[in-house]
Scaffold this active site. Structure first.
Site, short mmCIF file in Angstrom:
data_model
loop_
_atom_site.label_atom_id
_atom_site.label_comp_id
_atom_site.label_asym_id
_atom_site.label_seq_id
_atom_site.Cartn_x
_atom_site.Cartn_y
_atom_site.Cartn_z
N PHE A 129 -5.37 4.18 13.91
CA PHE A 129 -5.52 5.15 12.82
C PHE A 129 -6.58 4.63 11.86
CE2 PHE A 129 -2.14 8.43 12.89
CZ PHE A 129 -1.61 8.10 14.13
N LYS A 152 -14.93 2.03 14.13
CA LYS A 152 -13.68 1.29 14.40
C LYS A 152 -13.22 1.48 15.83
CE LYS A 152 -12.14 1.12 9.74
NZ LYS A 152 -11.30 1.65 8.67
N LYS A 211 9.35 -17.30 -9.12
CA LYS A 211 8.64 -16.20 -9.78
C LYS A 211 7.53 -16.77 -10.68
CE LYS A 211 9.43 -12.33 -12.84
NZ LYS A 211 10.31 -11.76 -13.83
N LYS A 255 -13.05 -1.96 17.85
CA LYS A 255 -11.72 -2.47 18.19
C LYS A 255 -11.32 -2.14 19.63
CE LYS A 255 -10.21 -2.28 13.36
NZ LYS A 255 -9.03 -2.42 12.50
N ASP A 262 -5.04 -5.98 4.88
CA ASP A 262 -6.13 -6.78 5.44
C ASP A 262 -6.09 -8.22 4.93
OD1 ASP A 262 -7.19 -4.73 6.96
OD2 ASP A 262 -8.25 -3.88 5.24
N ASN A 308 0.85 -1.20 0.00
CA ASN A 308 0.00 0.00 0.00
C ASN A 308 0.88 1.24 0.00
OD1 ASN A 308 0.49 0.86 2.84
ND2 ASN A 308 -0.42 -1.14 3.26
O1 C5P Z 1 -9.90 -1.51 9.90
P1 C5P Z 1 -8.77 -0.65 9.48
O2 C5P Z 1 -7.70 -1.38 8.73
O3 C5P Z 1 -9.16 0.59 8.73
O4 C5P Z 1 -8.16 -0.11 10.86
C1 C5P Z 1 -7.03 0.68 10.89
C2 C5P Z 1 -6.31 0.50 12.20
O5 C5P Z 1 -6.19 -0.89 12.48
C3 C5P Z 1 -4.90 1.03 12.13
O6 C5P Z 1 -4.52 1.48 13.40
C4 C5P Z 1 -4.11 -0.22 11.72
O7 C5P Z 1 -2.75 -0.09 12.13
C5 C5P Z 1 -4.83 -1.31 12.45
N1 C5P Z 1 -4.82 -2.61 11.75
C6 C5P Z 1 -4.27 -3.71 12.36
N2 C5P Z 1 -4.27 -4.92 11.73
C7 C5P Z 1 -4.84 -5.06 10.53
C8 C5P Z 1 -5.43 -3.96 9.90
C9 C5P Z 1 -5.39 -2.72 10.53
O8 C5P Z 1 -3.76 -3.59 13.48
N3 C5P Z 1 -4.83 -6.24 9.96
#
Ligand code: C5P
Length: 420
Positions: free
Chosen positions: A338, A352, A302, A356, A292, A226
């Site tokens: 974040f 979120k 490869k 979370k 994600d 990303n």
């Molecule tokens: O759900 P989202 O990815 O938008 O949430 C963002 C927050 O969750 C950020 O703080 C990111 O560092 C954390 N995050 C995480 N593990 C993931 C995806 C996001 O800790 N797999």
């Protein structure tokens, strides 16, 4: 009687709260410049190492010799003067500063700082420094109220996060009455000391900060990644470290720092690194953009072009690190997440925050061009579990990090006061 007063005197002498702090005292050309001597003297007697920098106009009001004598350091005036070593003087001063105090700050100097003009040693040094800047405006009340000055002050305060020490009401040197008198010397010294000493508000705290974007390998050469540059997370780790926190940075971007940096690539590696330290930490700041999903299987070689025009990658969900840790966090731990959103920022970030079990979430709208990923600036909204909301306008990520450190220390104070 004599004995006790002697004792008081000696204990006052040994009280040097600003010891090891270097303060650059910038003086611009207004009548209040004469008070710079008192400011310099009090700062030095509080233990600070003080360097005075005068603008050419300031020299019409006060001599460099006075400030040299009071600070016990040569006063600096010339933009192209002789530096004590190979570095240009403005860089040497800029790097040495723990704090830059400009007292008095004239309308002209404030305007220059707001627009980035650097045509003398003081303005050039301020632009080259990453130290906190404090400004004590002093001028005629009509000049202070002028929309140009008010606008410039708001730029300094809101965009650059300078501290403005408000001027006071009274009779100014030209005989007019109104707001414009420089704040009292004691007020200025108290504000400076509070800022310098508040700086260590994260001392004794252990922080894990994550930074960058994870990379999920597809084969030995390709990955799913990303656009995260890691700048926000690194700025956060730097700011917390400077405030005395014991920091571990878990980052996908390699940086050399005085604190431990664990370099990881994938979400699973990040999870392992964060989880291994989580128990011992007081706060986790998950700045990283974690993928994600990851490819279900990583090819050993490869992947070759095949006869088919399509390549189907099967993905599987990555662990949501912050979500998992939000479930197990202790009451004395703080988690800041974040949320980078391209739509419905507030409602997504709020969801979120709750889902979370976070203490704070920092939301930013990634649909706004020029800020966010890769940029040095961002504009964010900070939401807390208690329902507070704070909008930070566009500003350097460094300034956002400083603000988040303030948020963190306030939360720690809150936790310390909370009943067990
Ligand atoms: O759900 P989202 O990815 O938008 O949430 C963002 C927050 O969750 C950020 O703080 C990111 O560092 C954390 N995050 C995480 N593990 C993931 C995806 C996001 O800790 N797999």
């Amino acid at each position: 009687m004599k004995k006790s007063s002697k004792k008081r005197e000696s204990s006052f002498d040994s009280f040097n709260p600003l010891e090891n702090k270097t303060v650059i005292l910038g003086v611009s050309g207004g009548i209040a410049a004469y008070k710079a001597c008192d400011i310099a003297s009090l700062l030095r007697r509080s233990g600070a190492n003080v360097h005075a920098v005068l603008t050419p106009n300031a020299r019409e009001f006060i001599t460099p010799l006075s400030l040299t004598t009071i600070t016990r350091n040569p006063a600096h005036c010339e933009q192209y003067g002789q530096s004590s070593n190979w570095r240009p003087e403005h860089i040497e001063l800029a790097k040495s500063a723990d704090l830059i105090l400009i007292a008095p700050a004239t309308a002209d100097l404030i305007a220059k700082l707001a627009t980035g003009i650097c045509d003398d040693l003081l303005t050039t040094m301020v632009l080259a420094s990453q130290a906190k800047v404090m400004i004590a405006p002093a001028m005629n009340p009509v000049m202070l109220q002028h929309p140009a000055t008010q606008y410039n002050l708001s730029v300094l305060e809101n965009r650059y996060r300078y501290d403005i020490i408000p001027s006071e009401y009274g009779e100014v040197a030209c005989g007019d009455w109104g707001s414009g008198k420089m704040a009292a010397v004691e007020t200025i010294i108290t504000a400076v000391a509070a800022r310098l000493l508040a700086h260590k508000t994260l001392a004794t705290k252990r922080l894990i900060v994550t930074a960058g974007g994870t990379r999920e390998p597809i084969d030995p050469v390709r990955f799913i990644g990303n656009r995260s540059s890691g700048k926000m997370g690194i700025a956060m780790a730097d700011a917390a470290f400077a405030r005395g926190a014991e920091v571990t940075l878990v980052s996908t971007v390699e940086v050399e720092r005085a604190y431990p940096v664990v370099v990881v690539e994938t979400a699973q590696e990040m999870q392992e690194a964060v989880e291994s330290e989580f128990d011992l930490c007081d706060a986790l700041v998950m700045t990283a953009a974690v993928a994600d999903f990851r490819p279900m299987a990583v090819a050993n070689h490869k992947i070759k072009k095949t006869d088919s025009d399509d390549l189907v990658l099967e993905l599987t969900k990555n662990p949501d690190i912050i979500d998992l840790l939000g479930r197990v966090k202790r009451k004395d731990q703080v988690i800041i997440g974040f949320a980078a959103e391209s739509e419905a920022l507030l409602s997504n970030a709020t969801q979120k925050l709750k889902r979370k079990n976070l203490d704070v979430i920092v939301g930013n709208d990634i649909s706004v061009p020029e800020i966010g990923f890769g940029s040095d600036d961002n504009a964010v909204v900070i939401l807390s579990a208690e329902g507070t909301r704070e909008n930070l306008p566009r500003m350097p990520k460094r300034a956002i990090a400083e603000h988040l450190c303030d948020v963190l220390s306030e939360r720690f104070q809150m936790l310390e006061k909370a009943p067990v």
